[in-house]
Design a protein around this motif. Sequence first.
Motif, PDB file in Angstrom:
ATOM      1  N   ALA A 192       0.923  -1.163   0.022  1.00 27.80           N
ATOM      2  CA  ALA A 192       0.118  -0.097   0.091  1.00 27.80           C
ATOM      3  C   ALA A 192       0.903   1.260  -0.030  1.00 27.80           C
ATOM      4  CB  ALA A 192      -0.996   0.041   1.289  1.00 27.80           C
ATOM      5  N   ILE A 193       1.856   1.192   0.863  1.00 31.14           N
ATOM      6  CA  ILE A 193       2.793   2.268   0.692  1.00 31.14           C
ATOM      7  C   ILE A 193       3.594   2.562  -0.536  1.00 31.14           C
ATOM      8  CG2 ILE A 193       5.022   3.320   1.952  1.00 31.14           C
ATOM      9  CD1 ILE A 193       4.200   1.777   4.450  1.00 31.14           C
ATOM     10  N   PHE A 194       3.984   1.337  -0.999  1.00 29.02           N
ATOM     11  CA  PHE A 194       4.572   1.474  -2.344  1.00 29.02           C
ATOM     12  C   PHE A 194       3.574   1.960  -3.473  1.00 29.02           C
ATOM     13  CE2 PHE A 194       4.737  -0.659  -6.662  1.00 29.02           C
ATOM     14  CZ  PHE A 194       5.979  -0.010  -6.905  1.00 29.02           C
ATOM     15  N   LEU A 195       2.269   1.692  -3.379  1.00 31.48           N
ATOM     16  CA  LEU A 195       1.319   2.268  -4.142  1.00 31.48           C
ATOM     17  C   LEU A 195       1.219   3.698  -4.110  1.00 31.48           C
ATOM     18  CD1 LEU A 195      -0.836   1.819  -6.383  1.00 31.48           C
ATOM     19  CD2 LEU A 195      -2.473   1.472  -4.457  1.00 31.48           C
ATOM     20  N   PHE A 196       1.338   4.182  -3.238  1.00 32.91           N
ATOM     21  CA  PHE A 196       0.813   5.656  -2.962  1.00 32.91           C
ATOM     22  C   PHE A 196       2.095   6.253  -3.460  1.00 32.91           C
ATOM     23  CE2 PHE A 196      -2.393   4.782  -0.285  1.00 32.91           C
ATOM     24  CZ  PHE A 196      -3.296   5.966  -0.408  1.00 32.91           C
ATOM     25  N   HIS A 197       3.482   5.616  -3.236  1.00 30.91           N
ATOM     26  CA  HIS A 197       4.683   6.275  -3.963  1.00 30.91           C
ATOM     27  C   HIS A 197       4.516   6.374  -5.437  1.00 30.91           C
ATOM     28  CE1 HIS A 197       7.367   5.237  -0.177  1.00 30.91           C
ATOM     29  NE2 HIS A 197       6.284   6.305   0.181  1.00 30.91           N
ATOM     30  N   ALA A 198       4.013   5.113  -5.866  1.00 35.15           N
ATOM     31  CA  ALA A 198       3.824   4.944  -7.416  1.00 35.15           C
ATOM     32  C   ALA A 198       3.152   5.834  -7.926  1.00 35.15           C
ATOM     33  CB  ALA A 198       3.773   3.543  -7.841  1.00 35.15           C
ATOM     34  N   THR A 199       1.979   6.456  -7.494  1.00 39.41           N
ATOM     35  CA  THR A 199       1.144   7.317  -7.921  1.00 39.41           C
ATOM     36  C   THR A 199       1.688   8.622  -8.811  1.00 39.41           C
ATOM     37  OG1 THR A 199       0.823   8.579  -5.935  1.00 39.41           O
ATOM     38  CG2 THR A 199      -0.759   6.763  -6.517  1.00 39.41           C
ATOM     39  N   THR A 200       2.981   9.032  -8.189  1.00 41.46           N
ATOM     40  CA  THR A 200       3.782  10.123  -8.784  1.00 41.46           C
ATOM     41  C   THR A 200       4.166   9.864 -10.420  1.00 41.46           C
ATOM     42  OG1 THR A 200       6.111   9.414  -7.993  1.00 41.46           O
ATOM     43  CG2 THR A 200       4.520  10.757  -6.716  1.00 41.46           C
ATOM     44  N   LEU A 201       4.372   8.362 -10.446  1.00 41.45           N
ATOM     45  CA  LEU A 201       4.517   8.221 -11.932  1.00 41.45           C
ATOM     46  C   LEU A 201       3.539   8.598 -13.068  1.00 41.45           C
ATOM     47  CD1 LEU A 201       6.191   4.717 -11.481  1.00 41.45           C
ATOM     48  CD2 LEU A 201       7.411   6.695 -11.581  1.00 41.45           C
ATOM     49  N   VAL A 202       2.435   8.608 -12.732  1.00 37.65           N
ATOM     50  CA  VAL A 202       1.398   9.149 -13.471  1.00 37.65           C
ATOM     51  C   VAL A 202       1.670  10.476 -14.228  1.00 37.65           C
ATOM     52  CG1 VAL A 202      -1.231   9.704 -13.879  1.00 37.65           C
ATOM     53  CG2 VAL A 202      -0.381   8.039 -12.325  1.00 37.65           C
ATOM     54  N   TYR A 203       2.260  11.211 -13.461  1.00 35.33           N
ATOM     55  CA  TYR A 203       2.701  12.639 -14.165  1.00 35.33           C
ATOM     56  C   TYR A 203       3.729  12.504 -15.180  1.00 35.33           C
ATOM     57  CZ  TYR A 203       4.685  17.265 -14.240  1.00 35.33           C
ATOM     58  OH  TYR A 203       5.192  18.537 -14.757  1.00 35.33           O
ATOM     59  N   PHE A 204       4.700  11.519 -15.218  1.00 38.44           N
ATOM     60  CA  PHE A 204       5.637  11.202 -16.304  1.00 38.44           C
ATOM     61  C   PHE A 204       4.979  10.195 -17.232  1.00 38.44           C
ATOM     62  CE2 PHE A 204       8.038  12.322 -12.321  1.00 38.44           C
ATOM     63  CZ  PHE A 204       8.589  13.422 -12.676  1.00 38.44           C
ATOM     64  N   SER A 205       3.893   9.657 -17.170  1.00 39.12           N
ATOM     65  CA  SER A 205       3.573   8.864 -18.239  1.00 39.12           C
ATOM     66  C   SER A 205       2.846   9.563 -19.189  1.00 39.12           C
ATOM     67  CB  SER A 205       2.321   7.709 -17.424  1.00 39.12           C
ATOM     68  OG  SER A 205       1.186   8.291 -17.350  1.00 39.12           O
ATOM     69  N   GLY A 206       2.265   8.659 -20.351  1.00 38.33           N
ATOM     70  CA  GLY A 206       1.573   9.378 -21.611  1.00 38.33           C
ATOM     71  C   GLY A 206       0.200   9.818 -21.203  1.00 38.33           C
ATOM     72  N   PHE A 207      -0.455   9.607 -19.945  1.00 37.86           N
ATOM     73  CA  PHE A 207      -1.647  10.031 -19.987  1.00 37.86           C
ATOM     74  C   PHE A 207      -1.725  11.607 -19.441  1.00 37.86           C
ATOM     75  CE2 PHE A 207      -1.851   5.490 -18.760  1.00 37.86           C
ATOM     76  CZ  PHE A 207      -3.324   5.272 -19.052  1.00 37.86           C
ATOM     77  N   PRO A 208      -2.733  12.420 -20.222  1.00 39.17           N
ATOM     78  CA  PRO A 208      -2.597  13.600 -19.959  1.00 39.17           C
ATOM     79  C   PRO A 208      -3.187  14.029 -18.738  1.00 39.17           C
ATOM     80  CG  PRO A 208      -4.114  12.904 -21.579  1.00 39.17           C
ATOM     81  CD  PRO A 208      -3.403  11.756 -21.213  1.00 39.17           C
ATOM     82  N   ALA A 209      -2.915  15.135 -18.128  1.00 38.70           N
ATOM     83  CA  ALA A 209      -3.457  15.595 -16.962  1.00 38.70           C
ATOM     84  C   ALA A 209      -4.988  16.174 -17.276  1.00 38.70           C
ATOM     85  CB  ALA A 209      -2.494  16.889 -16.380  1.00 38.70           C
ATOM     86  N   PHE A 210      -5.549  16.364 -16.260  1.00 40.37           N
ATOM     87  CA  PHE A 210      -6.867  16.833 -16.040  1.00 40.37           C
ATOM     88  C   PHE A 210      -7.102  18.303 -16.759  1.00 40.37           C
ATOM     89  CE2 PHE A 210     -10.638  19.014 -14.200  1.00 40.37           C
ATOM     90  CZ  PHE A 210     -11.682  18.136 -14.409  1.00 40.37           C
ATOM     91  N   GLN A 211      -8.001  18.076 -17.982  1.00 43.58           N
ATOM     92  CA  GLN A 211      -8.172  19.162 -18.962  1.00 43.58           C
ATOM     93  C   GLN A 211      -6.832  19.761 -19.343  1.00 43.58           C
ATOM     94  OE1 GLN A 211     -10.553  22.381 -16.697  1.00 43.58           O
ATOM     95  NE2 GLN A 211     -12.106  21.103 -16.640  1.00 43.58           N
ATOM     96  N   GLN A 212      -5.917  18.868 -19.670  1.00 47.25           N
ATOM     97  CA  GLN A 212      -4.606  18.990 -20.251  1.00 47.25           C
ATOM     98  C   GLN A 212      -3.726  20.007 -19.261  1.00 47.25           C
ATOM     99  OE1 GLN A 212      -3.743  17.197 -22.926  1.00 47.25           O
ATOM    100  NE2 GLN A 212      -5.756  16.335 -22.718  1.00 47.25           N
TER     101      GLN A 212
END
Length: 214
Positions: A192-212
């Motif tokens: 669970a702790i690792f998962l919360f750390h891993a959420t920061t990777l979303v910023y660097f992935s190909g998924f665009p942020a909310f409303q770009q």
Amino acid sequence: MSCLETIHDYALRSVGIGERLLPKGEMTLCEHFTLIGSGLIWNIYYGALALLIGFFLANALAVAKASANPWARKPAEWFIFIFRGSPLFIQFFLAYEAFVLIPRMGWDIPLGFTTITVETSWLSKAWLGALIVLCLNTAAYSGEIFYGALRSIPRGDIEAADAYGMTGWSRFRRVMWPTMMRLAWPAYTNEAIFLFHATTLVYFSGFPAFQQKG
């Protein structure tokens, strides 16, 4: 600008509410904490929902992997192997590319008497596409943890349940599952702790942020 004004202007910046431009000049400690706290909204969103959904999926995977039925065991084994054997960062990119290939206008499902169009464009957005990847990833890791705990249940506990006449779902719910959770809990909290750390990777992935933006 006072600290209250900073909180009012930037507390919800990460979800597209408030000022879009960063504060100009030398930033104060209040501005730093407010901007960091604003970003934490998404970390909590991804972490909490992924843990909640992944927990139930992990239980299903653990039971399926421990099953004697190969039609249930093999898919669970391959699912866990793939998601535990590849980097989460790569999973984000592969999932995004796969979601982009889905028709942007929707998926037509013919039912004979009518056709239903399922909206699919939101899959390439971070709020859902990245959440799906995190759910599947934590389910694979947690599923392996639960599977190990399930195999470690003392034989005496199961024999005692059998002696009381418990079978099937009743035995699993009242004896096996509580023991499995007790044995798996230390390792599961680490996941669970690792998962919360891993959420920061979303910023660097190909998924665009909310409303770009955000």
